[in-house]
Scaffold this motif. Structure first.
Motif, PDB file in Angstrom:
ATOM      1  N   UNK A   9       0.769  -1.235   0.000  1.00 14.98           N
ATOM      2  CA  UNK A   9       0.000   0.000   0.000  1.00 14.98           C
ATOM      3  C   UNK A   9       0.806   1.295   0.000  1.00 14.98           C
ATOM      4  N   UNK A  10       1.996   1.308   0.546  1.00 15.52           N
ATOM      5  CA  UNK A  10       2.693   2.574   0.773  1.00 15.52           C
ATOM      6  C   UNK A  10       3.188   3.260  -0.494  1.00 15.52           C
ATOM      7  N   UNK A  11       3.181   2.574  -1.621  1.00 11.71           N
ATOM      8  CA  UNK A  11       3.605   3.185  -2.884  1.00 11.71           C
ATOM      9  C   UNK A  11       2.419   3.699  -3.697  1.00 11.71           C
ATOM     10  N   UNK A  12       1.226   3.651  -3.145  1.00 12.96           N
ATOM     11  CA  UNK A  12       0.013   3.985  -3.890  1.00 12.96           C
ATOM     12  C   UNK A  12      -0.142   5.476  -4.192  1.00 12.96           C
ATOM     13  N   UNK A  13       0.379   6.349  -3.340  1.00 11.43           N
ATOM     14  CA  UNK A  13       0.202   7.797  -3.486  1.00 11.43           C
ATOM     15  C   UNK A  13      -1.278   8.168  -3.606  1.00 11.43           C
ATOM     16  N   UNK A  15      -4.668   8.918  -1.154  1.00  9.25           N
ATOM     17  CA  UNK A  15      -5.024   9.174   0.245  1.00  9.25           C
ATOM     18  C   UNK A  15      -6.004   8.144   0.803  1.00  9.25           C
ATOM     19  N   UNK A  16      -6.892   7.615  -0.020  1.00  4.58           N
ATOM     20  CA  UNK A  16      -7.830   6.604   0.469  1.00  4.58           C
ATOM     21  C   UNK A  16      -7.094   5.314   0.837  1.00  4.58           C
ATOM     22  N   UNK A  17      -6.137   4.925   0.018  1.00  8.79           N
ATOM     23  CA  UNK A  17      -5.350   3.726   0.319  1.00  8.79           C
ATOM     24  C   UNK A  17      -4.511   3.931   1.570  1.00  8.79           C
ATOM     25  N   UNK A  22      -2.800   1.436   4.434  1.00  8.23           N
ATOM     26  CA  UNK A  22      -1.438   1.650   4.929  1.00  8.23           C
ATOM     27  C   UNK A  22      -1.405   2.092   6.382  1.00  8.23           C
ATOM     28  N   UNK A  23      -2.393   2.847   6.834  1.00  5.89           N
ATOM     29  CA  UNK A  23      -2.391   3.301   8.232  1.00  5.89           C
ATOM     30  C   UNK A  23      -2.361   2.123   9.203  1.00  5.89           C
ATOM     31  N   UNK A  69      -7.301  11.452  -4.196  1.00  6.12           N
ATOM     32  CA  UNK A  69      -7.925  10.157  -4.424  1.00  6.12           C
ATOM     33  C   UNK A  69      -9.149  10.346  -5.295  1.00  6.12           C
ATOM     34  N   UNK A  70      -9.296   9.487  -6.276  1.00  8.60           N
ATOM     35  CA  UNK A  70     -10.506   9.515  -7.094  1.00  8.60           C
ATOM     36  C   UNK A  70     -11.658   8.851  -6.350  1.00  8.60           C
ATOM     37  N   UNK A  71     -11.344   8.016  -5.377  1.00 11.14           N
ATOM     38  CA  UNK A  71     -12.362   7.248  -4.682  1.00 11.14           C
ATOM     39  C   UNK A  71     -13.382   8.129  -3.975  1.00 11.14           C
ATOM     40  N   UNK A  72     -12.939   9.258  -3.415  1.00 15.75           N
ATOM     41  CA  UNK A  72     -13.848  10.119  -2.667  1.00 15.75           C
ATOM     42  C   UNK A  72     -14.104  11.445  -3.360  1.00 15.75           C
TER      43      UNK A  72
END
Length: 161
Positions: A9-13, A15-17, A22-23, A69-72
């Motif tokens: 996850x940490x290479x995703x750049x 914010x939702x991921x 990653x958190x 993030x496109x997700x939100x």
């Protein structure tokens, strides 16, 4: 857990991921360090955080680094997944229009990489064929995220968004 998802996850750049995946990995590194006192877990934490910070950008131009993030983000088109057909033309996704093309060479299909539907646009290499729809809202000087899943048959024309 480390072997299963530690480097996912940490290479995703994104914010939702970071928030929803990653958190928890970072939190587990701190927990494992507290129990084991093995600083290798803190080294992993630093590696992940350093990469996340390095990947931050100022995509919206406000002067602050962050991750988008496109997700939100609000969806600015209707039926973006092409899931619903047009009631008057089943070869066309609902709310989409054709330009310089017909249902025989630009049409809704189940040949999708994600979701249940997609569109296929066959070009003869000469005509400019497209499907389009107006954005629901548009604000000048605003950064929008465009997400496209596409494939080409290898033609020199390729695809553009």
């Amino acid at each position: 857990m480390e072997a299963a998802v530690g480097d996912d996850f940490y290479t995703a750049a994104d914010s939702a991921t970071f928030a929803w995946s990653e958190s928890y990995v970072l939190d587990s590194y701190v927990d494992v360090y507290r129990v084991s006192r093995d600083t290798a877990w803190l080294d992993k934490l630093v590696t992940h955080v350093d990469r996340m910070i390095a990947d931050a950008d100022d995509a919206d131009g406000d002067g602050y680094l962050g991750w988008s993030t496109a997700r939100y983000s609000p969806v600015e088109v209707d039926n973006g997944g092409m899931e619903t057909g047009d009631p008057g033309d089943s070869t066309l996704p609902r709310y989409w229009s054709r330009f310089q093309t017909t249902g025989s060479n630009a049409f809704r299909t189940t040949d999708a990489s994600t979701g249940g539907y997609a569109v296929r646009i066959d070009s003869d290499g000469q005509a400019w064929r497209k499907l389009y729809q107006d954005m629901n809202t548009y604000e000048p000087d605003t950064v929008y995220v465009l997400r496209v899943n596409a494939k080409t048959n290898g033609s020199a024309a390729q695809g553009r968004a």
